[in-house]
Design a protein around this motif. Structure first.
Motif, PDB file in Angstrom:
ATOM      1  N   ARG A 124      -2.065   1.867   3.903  1.00 47.01           N
ATOM      2  CA  ARG A 124      -1.751   0.622   3.428  1.00 47.01           C
ATOM      3  C   ARG A 124      -2.329   0.335   1.983  1.00 47.01           C
ATOM      4  N   SER A 125      -3.699   0.611   1.834  1.00 51.08           N
ATOM      5  CA  SER A 125      -4.037   0.295   0.642  1.00 51.08           C
ATOM      6  C   SER A 125      -3.576   1.166  -0.687  1.00 51.08           C
ATOM      7  N   HIS A 126      -2.830   2.188  -0.226  1.00 52.64           N
ATOM      8  CA  HIS A 126      -2.127   2.931  -1.393  1.00 52.64           C
ATOM      9  C   HIS A 126      -0.634   2.677  -1.482  1.00 52.64           C
ATOM     10  N   GLY A 127      -0.200   1.410  -0.625  1.00 52.98           N
ATOM     11  CA  GLY A 127       0.937   0.946  -0.926  1.00 52.98           C
ATOM     12  C   GLY A 127       2.018   1.474  -0.178  1.00 52.98           C
ATOM     13  N   VAL A 128       1.642   2.043   1.180  1.00 54.60           N
ATOM     14  CA  VAL A 128       2.701   2.508   2.195  1.00 54.60           C
ATOM     15  C   VAL A 128       2.689   0.967   3.184  1.00 54.60           C
ATOM     16  N   THR A 129       3.812   0.460   2.939  1.00 58.37           N
ATOM     17  CA  THR A 129       4.238  -0.940   3.704  1.00 58.37           C
ATOM     18  C   THR A 129       5.395  -0.925   4.644  1.00 58.37           C
ATOM     19  N   ASP A 130       6.241   0.289   4.720  1.00 62.55           N
ATOM     20  CA  ASP A 130       7.250   0.191   5.424  1.00 62.55           C
ATOM     21  C   ASP A 130       6.767   0.469   6.907  1.00 62.55           C
ATOM     22  N   SER A 131       7.206  -0.355   7.763  1.00 61.72           N
ATOM     23  CA  SER A 131       6.628  -0.358   9.118  1.00 61.72           C
ATOM     24  C   SER A 131       7.074   0.793   9.951  1.00 61.72           C
ATOM     25  N   PRO A 148      -2.201  12.246   3.228  1.00 59.07           N
ATOM     26  CA  PRO A 148      -1.589  11.376   3.801  1.00 59.07           C
ATOM     27  C   PRO A 148      -0.670  10.213   2.893  1.00 59.07           C
ATOM     28  N   SER A 149      -1.681   9.584   2.099  1.00 55.50           N
ATOM     29  CA  SER A 149      -0.933   8.383   1.523  1.00 55.50           C
ATOM     30  C   SER A 149       0.264   8.842   0.585  1.00 55.50           C
ATOM     31  N   VAL A 150       0.107  10.096   0.088  1.00 54.18           N
ATOM     32  CA  VAL A 150       1.144  10.594  -0.638  1.00 54.18           C
ATOM     33  C   VAL A 150       2.331  10.766   0.000  1.00 54.18           C
ATOM     34  N   VAL A 151       2.032  11.619   1.170  1.00 54.34           N
ATOM     35  CA  VAL A 151       3.290  11.750   2.379  1.00 54.34           C
ATOM     36  C   VAL A 151       3.863  10.530   2.696  1.00 54.34           C
TER      37      VAL A 151
END
Length: 226
Positions: free
Chosen positions: A29-36, A76-79
């Protein structure tokens, strides 16, 4: 799909499984992954299945890790960001270039109707397929192929994800993208910071959108020796 049940390690800094899971999701979430949908799938697909040996205790950290054949499993954040940018729908057929550990393909398999993933290393394709089978993922197929040419016998694709960097989007992959389709890939020199871009195929041509700086292994033509 496996539930999240990472094994405990002797590394006190890693914390309990619940703490690791919480840190994992916070990093996304902190890296911008927001899609539920993406977050839900990444919570369920255990990255620990795809990290072996001395690095297994770091499987739940937000960092890239070495795997076989001199390759890496992306952080994981890039994935998550690449998956989110791809905007995969439940009826989509997806092509992934660069199977690696198989982690990204496992994420995609939970979002798409069908996933084909190719890698130039036979060993990586074989090991990934073994994990997919053990997880009961019946809609994902791993193949040893030269990814720079895509997979023309299964084209066209609704979505294409490339996990290795080319100087420009490869022409064969652009040609295998359906009208209205999306491709996400890193572009740039392998020894410099690259740009993650999203390509949309429109009726009048291709639209290119820069997303963020990244660093990936280069997209190499031909098959590996392992």
């Amino acid at each position: 799909m496996s539930a999240w049940q990472p094994e405990d390690t002797d590394d006190e800094a890693s914390g309990s499984p619940a703490e690791r899971k919480m840190r994992f999701l916070f990093a996304l979430r902190s890296h911008g992954v927001t899609d539920s949908r993406v977050l839900s799938v990444m919570e369920k697909v255990d990255r620990g299945r795809f990290v072996k040996g001395v690095f297994s205790s770091r499987a739940y950290d937000d960092m890239p890790l070495p795997i076989s054949c001199g390759q890496t499993i992306s952080q994981p954040s890039v994935v998550g960001l690449m998956t989110q940018a791809l905007q995969v729908g439940p009826r989509d057929t997806v092509l992934e270039i660069g199977t690696g550990s198989g982690y990204q393909a496992a994420i995609l398999s939970a979002l798409a109707r069908r996933v084909y993933t190719v890698d130039r290393w036979k060993r990586l394709s074989r090991e990934a397929q073994e994990i997919f089978t053990a997880m009961g993922l019946t809609n994902v197929t791993a193949l040893a192929r030269d990814g720079s040419f895509g997979l023309p016998d299964q084209a066209p694709f609704d979505r294409i994800l490339v996990t290795a960097a080319a100087e420009d989007p490869p022409g064969p992959l652009l040609a295998q993208l359906k009208p209205g389709g999306i491709m996400v890939l890193p572009v740039g020199q392998s020894d410099t910071v690259q740009q993650l871009i999203r390509v949309r195929r429109l009726p009048e041509g291709f639209d290119y959108e820069e997303l963020r700086p990244v660093r990936f292994v280069p997209l190499v033509e031909g098959l590996g020796n392992e």
